[in-house]
Scaffold this motif. Structure first.
Motif: not given
Length: 696
Positions: A662-669
């Protein structure tokens, strides 16, 4: 010139003891067993008192020639295999092939490979202990009878390539029973109420305990509402304060079972890896100028006994390192963990406590150092004074509801300064302090939080839990835990999912047939009783052939019934929609060591096979064209990679999340830890809790 030949199992062990014995001894390695039962036939004359027909193991001809040639050049031969049943059997077989007089004192044993231990052993050689040999031989024949009599039945009636084992079958049954428990488990609702209360010093967390002096279980929202209504906005009054001193004692030094469990918890080692690395430490590591030195005592043991010499050395070390307060007045003695525990060897410990892990860093591999550190710390802690804990329990009352707060702190760390044993749920104890309180003190409410829970099913077996269970049930012995768990995986009877055992369809099918026709083989008590019989053979209290005869009498009848009544089961491979790119036939689902995989239906003409990949639904963050799919490494470990491999070689160990950061739009794991599971962004510091720690 040398006048004595010494035979051990491995070149490393030969190198280690060779330097202690000097030039008068030739030290050779047999490379393990030199004779065994043939693989092509049962190799046991059942009608002739279970007489075994041993043959030279394939590939050992050159080893035996070298040993025979060396034998001709010396006056005396010493057999220095490991100090257990297996080692005694190796020595006996060597004596046979080298035509040694078994009545001669040719056997030397030592629990550690150090100069003093080796020299002492050669001062007092003994005869080969035939009770130990017979115990090993009885186990070998017992397992051969079960395996070679039941397996052909399974081939004929169920599926070609199946096999059955005595201890392994019990292990699979335990795993299957646990899976059935989990599937049949019905969760039950329960509630907790936690109150955060204000005090002058610091806030206090207290949990609901009882109502109107009666212990009350909260099973519904209605139960909780009644308690909350009774409390209302009232202050909490301190009704009782109990302060106590509690001693916490150290764990005993390692046995084979406990080192496998703790290495699994703390080092993430599989049982096989633990034993392999421990073998290296036992046989010896090159320490530079000091040469090759055995760093730990023998690692196949269920004893917690420690030699007085080792205890004295530890006492001196602790006194110099930590001071007299950390040394008990008398050396600690630990009771046997189980009634059937053997006491032939010491516990697993460092051969010298003076070789601390830090000093060995330049000479050990990463895995060797980690395991040595674990063994060293456990032993040192086991010889230290107990920790002293100050505990405090406070009962608080509001509207007839009693809440209880518990606190503790370490007053004197004792052994905890060096080491604290792990546990299966991964939780770590920390100080939880309560402020000074007296009876009559009033505390205001800060928050009162009711929380709904549901009971959890019993957990699946990890390797550590499985080993602990086998030990508690008396099934197998220290040397059998690791190969048992490896075997049931190799045969495809169980798979590993998230480091836990899961029965496969094949495993369930085999156990169903075994349960119907050979229930005693799957009975834990029956198997434990067989272990006791083998122990009595080792102690000279039973005849080995009599033990086998007692078993075979009923087993043979079971075989006859199974031959007649076991129905043939046709297992058809499940056909998949995927087409083999090599021959155009459909792939079918097969079951292997790590669960299902795809294989070409044209086998053996076409041997194409591939893993079943699970689509995560997450786009590849490297090429942005492919999707991340779940795969398994050659060792069965789950990882995630791009489905466009080899065009895109993106791989990762952490499970990707479909939810973008939600902060940078990148992949979370997903990141798993002892504190639970959380989502962690791969680019920024954002993280969020996904799951609380699993309740055990």
């Amino acid at each position: 010139m040398a006048d004595s030949l010494v035979i051990v199992e491995s070149p490393t062990k030969a190198k280690s003891i060779g330097k202690y014995l000097g030039s008068k001894y030739i030290v050779k390695a047999s490379m393990g067993h030199v004779r065994d039962l043939p693989k092509s036939q049962i190799g046991v004359e059942v009608d002739n008192n279970f007489n075994p027909k041993y043959i030279t193991i394939r590939g050992k001809g050159s080893v035996l020639k070298e040993l025979r040639d060396a034998r001709k050049k010396v006056k005396k031969v010493y057999l220095a295999a490991d100090p257990d049943r297996e080692g005694e059997a190796i020595a006996w077989h060597l004596a046979h092939v080298l035509e040694l007089d078994e009545a001669e004192p040719c056997r030397v044993v030592f629990n550690e490979i150090t100069k003093q231990a080796v020299k002492d052993a050669f001062k007092t050689p003994r005869q080969i202990n035939m009770d130990l040999v017979h115990a090993q031989q009885a186990r070998r024949i017992l397992d051969r009878l079960v395996g070679y009599k039941i397996s052909p039945l399974l081939w004929k009636k169920v599926k070609k390539g199946l096999s059955a084992g005595r201890v392994q079958s019990v292990a699979v049954k335990l795993i299957m029973d646990r899976e059935n428990e989990i599937n049949m488990f019905v969760p039950e609702e329960y509630w907790t109420i936690t109150a955060m209360l204000k005090s002058d010093k610091s806030p206090i967390e207290a949990k609901f305990h009882s109502m109107d002096g009666v212990k009350k279980e909260l099973g519904s929202q209605a139960d909780v509402s009644a308690i909350m209504d009774a409390i209302g906005k009232q202050s909490f009054e301190v009704k009782e304060v109990k302060e106590k001193e509690r001693l916490r004692h150290p764990s005993p030094p390692f046995t084979t079972s406990s080192v496998q469990q703790e290495a699994a918890r703390k080092l993430n080692f599989r049982a096989g890896k633990t034993m392999s690395v421990a073998q290296q430490l036992y046989e010896g590591v090159d320490l530079g100028k000091e040469g090759t030195v055995g760093l730990i005592t023998y690692m196949r043991t269920d004893s917690t006994r420690v030699s007085p010499v080792a205890q004295e050395e530890a006492s001196i070390y602790l006194n110099e390192k930590f001071g007299a307060d950390f040394v008990p007045e008398t050396p600690r003695q630990y009771a046997k963990k189980a009634a059937n525990a053997q006491d032939a060897h010491e516990a697993i410990r460092p051969t010298s406590v003076l070789r601390d892990p830090e000093s060995l860093k330049p000479f050990l591999s990463r895995d060797q150092l980690r395991l040595y550190k674990l063994i060293w710390e456990r032993f040192v802690a086991s010889q230290m004074t107990s920790a002293v804990m100050d505990t405090m329990t406070v009962d608080l009352l509001a509207g007839g509801a009693l809440f209880r707060a518990n606190g503790s702190k370490v007053r004197f760390p004792g052994f905890m300064k060096v080491y604290v044993e792990g546990n299966d749920d991964g939780t770590v104890e920390t100080d939880k302090l309560l402020p000074p309180l007296t009876v009559g003190d009033k505390l205001k409410q800060e928050t009162i939080e009711p929380k709904q829970h549901f009971t959890q099913p019993p957990p699946r077996y990890t390797e550590a839990r499985m080993i602990k269970t086998l030990e508690e049930l008396g099934i197998g012995r220290p040397s059998t835990y690791s190969p048992t768990l490896e075997t049931i995986q190799k045969r495809g009877y169980v798979a590993i999912e998230e480091k836990k055992f899961v029965p496969t369809e094949l495993g369930e099918l085999v156990i169903q047939q075994m349960e119907e026709f050979f229930p005693e083989i799957l009975d834990a008590e029956f198997t434990a009783h067989m272990e006791e019989d083998l122990d009595q053979v080792e102690d000279g209290q039973q005849q080995w052939d009599k033990v086998l005869s007692n078993f075979y009498e009923s087993f043979e009848k079971r075989l006859e019934v199974a031959e007649e009544e076991m129905k043939e089961i046709e297992i058809e491979d499940e056909v998949s929609d995927e087409i083999c790119e090599k021959c155009g036939r459909n792939f079918v689902y097969k079951i292997g060591r790590f669960g299902k995989f795809l294989a070409c239906s044209g086998f053996p003409d076409c041997r194409n096979a591939k893993p079943i990949v699970k689509d995560t639904g997450v786009a590849c963050p490297t090429c942005h064209e492919g999707k991340l799919v779940e795969r398994r490494s050659k060792k069965g470990r789950v990882f995630y990679g791009c489905d466009r491999y080899p065009e895109c070689d993106h791989v990762m160990w952490d499970k990707p999340s479909a939810k973008p950061c939600p902060s940078c739009g990148k992949l979370m794991v997903e990141k798993r830890s002892k504190q639970g599971t959380k989502l962690q962004c791969t680019q920024c510091d954002h993280n969020e809790v996904l799951q609380e720690p699993e309740e055990e």
